[in-house]
Structures are given as structure tokens and as C-alpha cells.
Design a protein around this motif. Structure first.
Motif, PDB file in Angstrom:
ATOM      1  N   ASP A   1     -57.770  -3.211 -34.750  1.00  0.00           N
ATOM      2  CA  ASP A   1     -56.896  -4.030 -33.816  1.00  0.00           C
ATOM      3  C   ASP A   1     -55.657  -4.576 -33.955  1.00  0.00           C
ATOM      4  N   LEU A   2     -55.867  -5.294 -35.199  1.00  0.00           N
ATOM      5  CA  LEU A   2     -54.646  -6.027 -35.781  1.00  0.00           C
ATOM      6  C   LEU A   2     -53.758  -5.317 -36.784  1.00  0.00           C
ATOM      7  N   VAL A   3     -54.261  -4.837 -37.799  1.00  0.00           N
ATOM      8  CA  VAL A   3     -53.432  -3.973 -38.948  1.00  0.00           C
ATOM      9  C   VAL A   3     -52.796  -2.944 -38.298  1.00  0.00           C
ATOM     10  N   GLY A   4     -53.874  -2.201 -37.663  1.00  0.00           N
ATOM     11  CA  GLY A   4     -53.383  -0.707 -37.328  1.00  0.00           C
ATOM     12  C   GLY A   4     -53.683   0.446 -38.166  1.00  0.00           C
ATOM     13  N   THR A   5     -53.999   1.458 -37.523  1.00  0.00           N
ATOM     14  CA  THR A   5     -54.522   2.782 -38.336  1.00  0.00           C
ATOM     15  C   THR A   5     -53.290   3.829 -38.214  1.00  0.00           C
ATOM     16  N   GLY A   6     -52.240   3.694 -37.608  1.00  0.00           N
ATOM     17  CA  GLY A   6     -51.488   4.964 -37.433  1.00  0.00           C
ATOM     18  C   GLY A   6     -50.721   5.408 -38.624  1.00  0.00           C
ATOM     19  N   VAL A   7     -49.711   6.412 -38.480  1.00  0.00           N
ATOM     20  CA  VAL A   7     -49.079   6.812 -39.449  1.00  0.00           C
ATOM     21  C   VAL A   7     -47.851   6.102 -40.058  1.00  0.00           C
ATOM     22  N   ALA A   8     -47.431   4.941 -39.303  1.00  0.00           N
ATOM     23  CA  ALA A   8     -46.573   3.991 -39.727  1.00  0.00           C
ATOM     24  C   ALA A   8     -46.813   3.535 -41.105  1.00  0.00           C
ATOM     25  N   SER A   9     -46.033   3.448 -41.812  1.00  0.00           N
ATOM     26  CA  SER A   9     -46.389   2.736 -43.361  1.00  0.00           C
ATOM     27  C   SER A   9     -46.741   1.504 -43.229  1.00  0.00           C
ATOM     28  N   GLN A  10     -46.339   0.652 -42.097  1.00  0.00           N
ATOM     29  CA  GLN A  10     -46.374  -0.802 -42.170  1.00  0.00           C
ATOM     30  C   GLN A  10     -47.834  -1.086 -41.355  1.00  0.00           C
ATOM     31  N   GLU A  11     -48.631   0.156 -41.072  1.00  0.00           N
ATOM     32  CA  GLU A  11     -49.974  -0.043 -40.665  1.00  0.00           C
ATOM     33  C   GLU A  11     -50.909   0.610 -41.729  1.00  0.00           C
ATOM     34  N   SER A  12     -50.686   1.750 -41.918  1.00  0.00           N
ATOM     35  CA  SER A  12     -51.814   2.481 -42.672  1.00  0.00           C
ATOM     36  C   SER A  12     -51.989   2.111 -43.975  1.00  0.00           C
ATOM     37  N   VAL A  13     -50.865   1.620 -44.662  1.00  0.00           N
ATOM     38  CA  VAL A  13     -50.613   1.151 -46.036  1.00  0.00           C
ATOM     39  C   VAL A  13     -51.440  -0.246 -46.299  1.00  0.00           C
ATOM     40  N   PRO A  14     -51.040  -1.126 -45.592  1.00  0.00           N
ATOM     41  CA  PRO A  14     -51.932  -2.636 -45.339  1.00  0.00           C
ATOM     42  C   PRO A  14     -53.327  -2.319 -45.145  1.00  0.00           C
ATOM     43  N   ALA A  15     -53.424  -1.436 -44.170  1.00  0.00           N
ATOM     44  CA  ALA A  15     -54.820  -1.097 -43.635  1.00  0.00           C
ATOM     45  C   ALA A  15     -55.686  -0.550 -45.022  1.00  0.00           C
ATOM     46  N   ALA A  16     -55.131   0.394 -45.894  1.00  0.00           N
ATOM     47  CA  ALA A  16     -55.811   1.069 -46.985  1.00  0.00           C
ATOM     48  C   ALA A  16     -56.355  -0.264 -48.058  1.00  0.00           C
ATOM     49  N   PHE A  17     -55.343  -1.362 -48.242  1.00  0.00           N
ATOM     50  CA  PHE A  17     -55.739  -2.267 -48.864  1.00  0.00           C
ATOM     51  C   PHE A  17     -56.805  -3.204 -48.354  1.00  0.00           C
ATOM     52  N   ALA A  18     -56.652  -3.432 -47.385  1.00  0.00           N
ATOM     53  CA  ALA A  18     -57.717  -4.093 -46.517  1.00  0.00           C
ATOM     54  C   ALA A  18     -59.104  -3.463 -46.574  1.00  0.00           C
ATOM     55  N   VAL A  19     -59.069  -2.181 -46.376  1.00  0.00           N
ATOM     56  CA  VAL A  19     -60.353  -1.420 -46.986  1.00  0.00           C
ATOM     57  C   VAL A  19     -60.681  -1.664 -48.313  1.00  0.00           C
ATOM     58  N   LEU A  20     -59.813  -1.724 -49.062  1.00  0.00           N
ATOM     59  CA  LEU A  20     -60.289  -1.956 -50.585  1.00  0.00           C
ATOM     60  C   LEU A  20     -60.692  -3.296 -50.685  1.00  0.00           C
TER      61      LEU A  20
END
Length: 342
Positions: free
Chosen positions: A243-262
Motif C-alpha cells: 500500500d505505501l512502498v509500492g511494488t511496481g517496476v519503478a525503481s523508487q517502488e520495487s528497490v525500497p520494497a526489496a529492502f523492506a522485505v529483507l
């Protein structure tokens, strides 16, 4: 060397686990994933009419892993100076090959635009000036394996060099630098928290390179995304990321999302893959990035071997040879005392 090779393998094969687990859920919403598959915790086949993954077997890797391995080989073959022409031609050959296998157009939007431009006569140095999506970050792990993290300017310059033809923008370079730095810190023996710290520093440096494009600051968003989910149970963390970080192909969504997953996975590669697969959106790429970074920090020997054995579309002998070549290049570079990116 043995530990470094184990962690290099962890980065490449961890990324493959995240990629393959997210393959059948990519492009779907979290609600649709739950409706079709419940909570994904193992390799599954995509539903019959999946827009990208239909027909693939459970455990099959996708473009994320294939392009990472391809970039790794080009890095080894290029020697001191990254061969942009060889890289672009390799991407074109790869796309023709996957189409011949019956797959779909798997080049991401930024890479596709850049290659079309190059084919129309635009120099490689200019073709990537609009590339701001996550394609560079998804395949950058081999740079992190090959390059020592210090000096940081040298490290980030090498990342930027590999981004130039397709993702020559501040936001894409910052994203790729963050992921590569996390991998490099892991290969050097760091844990996932140290890797996250290195990622933020590299992202800040990467943001000063390439053509500036608008978008949230990658370093700041990585810190924010990890703070957002820290201490949350997995279900709540998934909702916050979606809902907040985003999971699309945009770098500013998916890369921070991956670090949140970590963060949520506490650095566990398989858990990072599982969490990513249930996010919705660009699940395979987020999974490849998150599990690859985690794998670099734990090593291949600590990956779940029962799942590694079920991966499809990847030759472990080839991966081990590539990992060894990249580690050898890293050791040679560190031993030579080079202080500038080739």
C-alpha cells in the motif's frame, strides 16, 4: 576464497530462488494471488492464462536470473573496460532466444527503449538517458560480487558504467548501486544489516550520476521502507509494502520494497522469496533482488538445498564457474590496488 565463493553463489542462486518463487504471481494483485494460490510458500505453476508466465513449470527462473547471469559473463569477458556493444548485442541475442523458446517479450520498458534507440543509431552513451525502471537493479548482483566496496566512488562508477546503455539515470543508478553494494558487503562477510547500511551510502553516491530524473530519493526511501516494516508481523508488513512502498517496476517502488522485505525476513533468503511472492506486482524482480542480497549475506551453503534442487532453467555448474570467475576478478582487483573504475 571459499567463503567468498559460497557467498557469491548465495547471491546468484538466492536471486534465482526469489525469481522462480515470484514467477507465477508477477503482475497479480495480492487479492488475486490469495484467491488463486492462498499464501504462496513453495514453487507453484502459474494459472493457465497468466499474461507473462503461462506454460512455465513450477520453479522456473525468468529474465531476472537470466539477465544477471548474462551480465556476469559480459563483465568477465570485458576485462578492464565494460564492453557496451557486447552487452547490447548479448541482450538482443538473449531476447531472440527466449522468444524462440516460446516465451514472451521479456525486455523491460527501459531496456527495450534503449535497444530500439541504439538500433536506430543513437550512441549507447545516450540511449539509456530515460531508463528509470528496475531492470538495472534486478541484474546488478554480479557487479557486487566482482567489485570490492571500497573505494566507494570506484565501486559506484563501475555500477554506473554497466547501467549506461539502458539505465543511465540518477534513479536507476542509485537503485542498482544500492543492490550491488548490499551484495558486495555480503560477499565480503557482512550481515544483512551491514549490507543495508552500505546500500544507503552507495545509493546516495549513485544518485549524483547519470541523467537526473524525477522520483523519490532511493537512499531515503530504503531507510524509510525498512523503518516502516521493522517489528511488524509478515501479514501487516506485506500490506504496508504493497500500500505505501509500492511494488511496481519503478525503481523508487520495487528497490525500497526489496529492502523492506529483507528487513521483514530478518535476512533469511527463502523467507525473503516467500514474502516477495505474496506482495503482488513485480514479485519476481523484488524476490530476485531481496533473496539475492540475503543470499550474499548467508552463503549458498545456508540456502534451502531442497528448493535449490528444484529450480528449473538454471545450470548450477555454469553458475559456479561464473561465481568463481567473478570472485577471482574481485581478488585480483583488490590485490592490484586499483583505485579507479575501468
Amino acid at each position: 576464497m571459499p567463503d567468498m565463493l559460497d557467498r557469491a553463489m548465495g547471491a546468484l542462486v538466492g536471486g534465482a530462488l526469489g525469481d522462480a518463487l515470484g514467477m507465477p504471481t508477477q503482475l497479480l494483485s495480492p487479492a488475486r494471488i490469495a484467491e488463486l494460490h492462498g499464501h504462496v510458500e513453495d514453487f507453484i505453476a502459474p494459472f493457465a492464462d497468466h499474461p507473462v508466465s503461462k506454460g512455465l513449470l513450477a520453479g522456473t527462473i525468468t529474465d531476472d536470473t537470466e539477465q544477471a547471469l548474462l551480465l556476469g559473463r559480459i563483465l568477465v569477458e570485458s576485462g578492464e573496460r565494460f564492453d557496451h556493444a557486447r552487452w547490447v548485442n548479448a541482450l538482443l541475442d538473449w531476447e531472440r532466444e527466449v522468444k524462440a523458446r516460446g516465451s514472451y517479450d521479456l525486455l523491460g520498458p527501459s531496456t527495450k527503449r534503449a535497444i530500439d534507440a541504439i538500433n536506430n543509431g543513437v550512441p549507447a552513451e545516450e540511449a539509456g538517458r530515460g531508463g528509470d525502471t528496475n531492470g538495472a537493479a534486478m541484474r546488478i548482483a554480479p557487479v557486487g560480487i566482482m567489485m570490492p566496496l571500497e573505494p566507494l566512488d570506484t565501486f559506484v562508477a563501475k555500477v554506473a558504467e554497466t547501467c549506461r546503455a539502458t539505465h543511465n539515470t540518477s534513479i536507476a543508478i542509485a537503485s542498482a548501486a544500492a543492490v550491488a553494494a548490499a551484495v558486495s558487503r555480503g560477499v565480503a562477510g557482512g550481515d544483512w544489516r551491514a549490507a543495508s547500511d552500505s546500500a544507503v551510502a552507495a545509493a546516495r553516491r549513485g544518485a549524483t550520476l547519470g541523467h537526473w530524473v524525477t522520483g523519490g530519493d532511493i537512499a531515503a526511501r530504503i531507510v524509510w521502507a525498512q523503518d516502516l516494516v521493522r517489528g511488524k508481523v509478515t501479514r501487516d508488513a506485506i500490506r504496508l509494502i504493497t500500500d505505501l512502498v509500492g511494488t511496481g517496476v519503478a525503481s523508487q517502488e520495487s528497490v525500497p520494497a526489496a529492502f523492506a522485505v529483507l528487513e521483514v525476513a530478518d535476512g533469511d533468503p527463502w523467507q525473503a522469496a516467500v514474502i516477495s511472492a505474496n506482495l503482488g506486482g513485480d514479485t519476481d524482480t523484488i524476490g530476485a533482488i531481496a533473496a539475492g542480497m540475503a543470499g550474499a549475506c548467508t552463503g549458498f551453503s545456508r540456502l534451502p538445498q531442497q528448493h535449490v534442487a528444484r529450480l528449473k532453467g538454471i545450470d548450477m555448474v555454469d553458475v559456479r564457474v561464473l561465481a568463481a570467475d567473478l570472485v577471482a576478478a574481485r581478488v585480483a582487483r583488490a590485490g592490484s590496488g586499483k583505485d579507479a573504475a575501468a
